[in-house]
Write a protein that holds these residues in place. Structure first.
Motif, mmCIF file in Angstrom:
data_model
loop_
_atom_site.group_PDB
_atom_site.id
_atom_site.type_symbol
_atom_site.label_atom_id
_atom_site.label_comp_id
_atom_site.label_asym_id
_atom_site.label_seq_id
_atom_site.Cartn_x
_atom_site.Cartn_y
_atom_site.Cartn_z
ATOM 1 N N ASN A 165 0.824 -1.207 0.000
ATOM 2 C CA ASN A 165 0.000 0.000 0.000
ATOM 3 C C ASN A 165 0.859 1.258 0.000
ATOM 4 O O ASN A 165 0.500 2.275 -0.609
ATOM 5 N N LEU A 166 2.005 1.194 0.668
ATOM 6 C CA LEU A 166 2.873 2.365 0.777
ATOM 7 C C LEU A 166 3.870 2.455 -0.368
ATOM 8 O O LEU A 166 4.037 3.527 -0.966
ATOM 9 N N CYS A 167 4.518 1.343 -0.707
ATOM 10 C CA CYS A 167 5.651 1.377 -1.640
ATOM 11 C C CYS A 167 5.368 0.771 -3.011
ATOM 12 O O CYS A 167 6.283 0.686 -3.841
ATOM 13 N N GLY A 168 4.139 0.333 -3.244
ATOM 14 C CA GLY A 168 3.829 -0.263 -4.533
ATOM 15 C C GLY A 168 4.111 -1.761 -4.541
ATOM 16 O O GLY A 168 4.672 -2.316 -3.597
ATOM 17 N N LYS A 169 3.750 -2.406 -5.636
ATOM 18 C CA LYS A 169 3.786 -3.859 -5.728
ATOM 19 C C LYS A 169 5.188 -4.431 -5.577
ATOM 20 O O LYS A 169 5.413 -5.360 -4.800
ATOM 21 N N TYR A 170 6.165 -3.890 -6.310
ATOM 22 C CA TYR A 170 7.476 -4.528 -6.375
ATOM 23 C C TYR A 170 8.351 -4.215 -5.151
ATOM 24 O O TYR A 170 8.845 -5.134 -4.487
ATOM 25 N N VAL A 171 8.535 -2.937 -4.856
ATOM 26 C CA VAL A 171 9.325 -2.560 -3.677
ATOM 27 C C VAL A 171 8.627 -3.054 -2.411
ATOM 28 O O VAL A 171 9.270 -3.537 -1.480
ATOM 29 N N GLY A 172 7.297 -2.946 -2.400
ATOM 30 C CA GLY A 172 6.531 -3.385 -1.240
ATOM 31 C C GLY A 172 6.683 -4.864 -0.964
ATOM 32 O O GLY A 172 6.772 -5.292 0.188
ATOM 33 N N THR A 173 6.726 -5.674 -2.038
ATOM 34 C CA THR A 173 6.883 -7.118 -1.876
ATOM 35 C C THR A 173 8.248 -7.453 -1.282
ATOM 36 O O THR A 173 8.362 -8.307 -0.392
ATOM 37 N N VAL A 174 9.283 -6.760 -1.764
ATOM 38 C CA VAL A 174 10.635 -6.989 -1.237
ATOM 39 C C VAL A 174 10.684 -6.632 0.242
ATOM 40 O O VAL A 174 11.185 -7.400 1.076
ATOM 41 N N LEU A 175 10.145 -5.457 0.588
ATOM 42 C CA LEU A 175 10.172 -5.016 1.983
ATOM 43 C C LEU A 175 9.330 -5.916 2.881
ATOM 44 O O LEU A 175 9.673 -6.138 4.043
#
Length: 375
Positions: free
Chosen positions: A84-94
């Motif tokens: 929700n905060l960082c988007g699909k790709y960066v959010g998935t990594v985090l």
């Protein structure tokens, strides 16, 4: 029930949010005084206040943004907070990377409890860590609602007791600013960063990384954005006040507690043996209030709560954390906390970008995509 602007605000929820916010921040590092020493006291009074200002402003902004995301998405499990905060790709990594840091911080809580147990009772540190592991695991297995209710009540109480202890030390010994400055310039003190400005930023951004799943889930319990913002502001004021008094107390006794693993406990003991025991209990509660949501956040990332898999995940986390707590407490604080803050810079950049889009949307009268739109 209060009405602020056009929004109805439940006082009970504001207190819960503020209390849980404080409780999460005042774990082993803060209540022991070790974290406060490295992020505030060891820079001297002027720079320490500067760190507080930066942390207070940045911490309130980022925490409110995270809780608002949770409130908008109703992400009660906290699983979608990174996306929700960082988007699909960066959010998935985090979403997979951050739980590792959460686990390492949980290890710090266990080590801090072990150090406290040894300092007050003289018993082995591993026994203190084991006691914490058992109690924390039991509370986490009760679910998120029980976690919020428990730490939301304890958080403000810890701040108040810490402030009373600190004020007692200041009144008894006074604050010799010249001696304070002489000590930190002539001793090899531990600092969170070579720059006090960066120390303030790192301390605030620690919240983005460590608190994001729990705060997002907590924000989902709020009725509206006003409840979230009011609770965060109230919690931030309480936390900053507690930090200020603790910094002044440590500064007044810097020659005595400068190299002690649990300086706050040593100061309480210097006032009175009875107060030392009382503060040991408070310290145990402070560590508990951070360890509980940390374990919940890591386990909730792996599986849904109140399931057999959730129980297994909690038990595995507890065992691994217990053995990791054998590392020295002050070393864990000095390495893990700043590292988490640097990772938090990523989340901060996305919050800035989101707010820029929000402001631009207000000007152009375009709305940000909702959680439903992103599905």
């Amino acid at each position: 029930m209060l009405k602020i602007g056009k929004s109805e605000v439940r006082i009970s929820m504001v207190i819960k949010i503020a209390g849980a916010f404080c409780a999460f921040l005042i774990g082993a590092g803060f209540a022991t005084g070790q974290e406060v020493m490295q992020y505030f006291t060891n820079y001297g009074i002027a720079k320490a206040i500067g760190v507080m200002v930066i942390n207070g402003a940045l911490g309130a902004w980022t925490s409110a943004a995270v809780m608002n995301l949770g409130n908008e998405s109703r992400d009660v499990q906290g699983l979608e907070c990174y996306k929700n905060l960082c988007g699909k790709y960066v959010g998935t990594v985090l979403s997979w990377f951050v739980p590792v840091f959460m686990f390492l911080t949980l290890m710090t809580m266990m080590a801090g409890f072990g150090s406290t147990f040894h300092q007050i009772f003289g018993g082995p540190e591993w026994l203190g860590s084991l006691i914490l592991v058992i109690v924390v695991t039991a509370v986490v297995l009760l679910g998120l609602a029980s976690v919020i209710d428990t730490i939301g009540f304890i958080g403000p109480a810890i701040i108040v007791v810490t402030m009373v202890m600190a004020i007692g030390v200041i009144v008894k010994h006074g604050v010799d600013f010249e001696n304070w400055n002489h000590y930190i310039t002539t001793h090899d003190v531990l600092l969170a960063s070579g720059s006090w400005v960066m120390a303030g930023i790192l301390y605030a951004l620690w919240n983005i990384v460590m608190c994001l799943p729990f705060m997002s889930a907590m924000g989902s319990k709020a009725k509206n954005r006003t409840e979230v913002i009011t609770g965060v502001i109230f919690g931030n004021v309480l936390f900053t006040a507690g930090a200020l008094f603790l910094v002044l107390a440590e500064g007044s006794q810097i020659s005595v507690v400068g190299e002690i693993a649990v300086p706050a406990l040593a100061m309480a003991q210097s006032l009175s043996p009875i107060l030392g025991i009382i503060y040991a209990v408070v310290l145990a509660l402070a560590i508990f209030t951070t360890a509980v949501p940390l374990m919940w956040s890591v386990a909730a990332r792996l599986t849904k709560e109140k399931t057999v898999k959730f129980v297994i995940a909690c038990l595995i986390i507890a065992v691994l954390g217990f053995f990791g707590s054998y590392l020295p407490f002050e070393m864990l604080v000095n390495i893990i906390t700043p590292a988490v803050g640097y990772v938090g810079l990523i989340g901060w950049l996305f919050i800035i970008w989101r707010d820029i889009k929000l402001i631009r949307g207000v000007i152009t009268r375009e709305k940000l995509p909702t959680h439903e739109d992103r599905k």
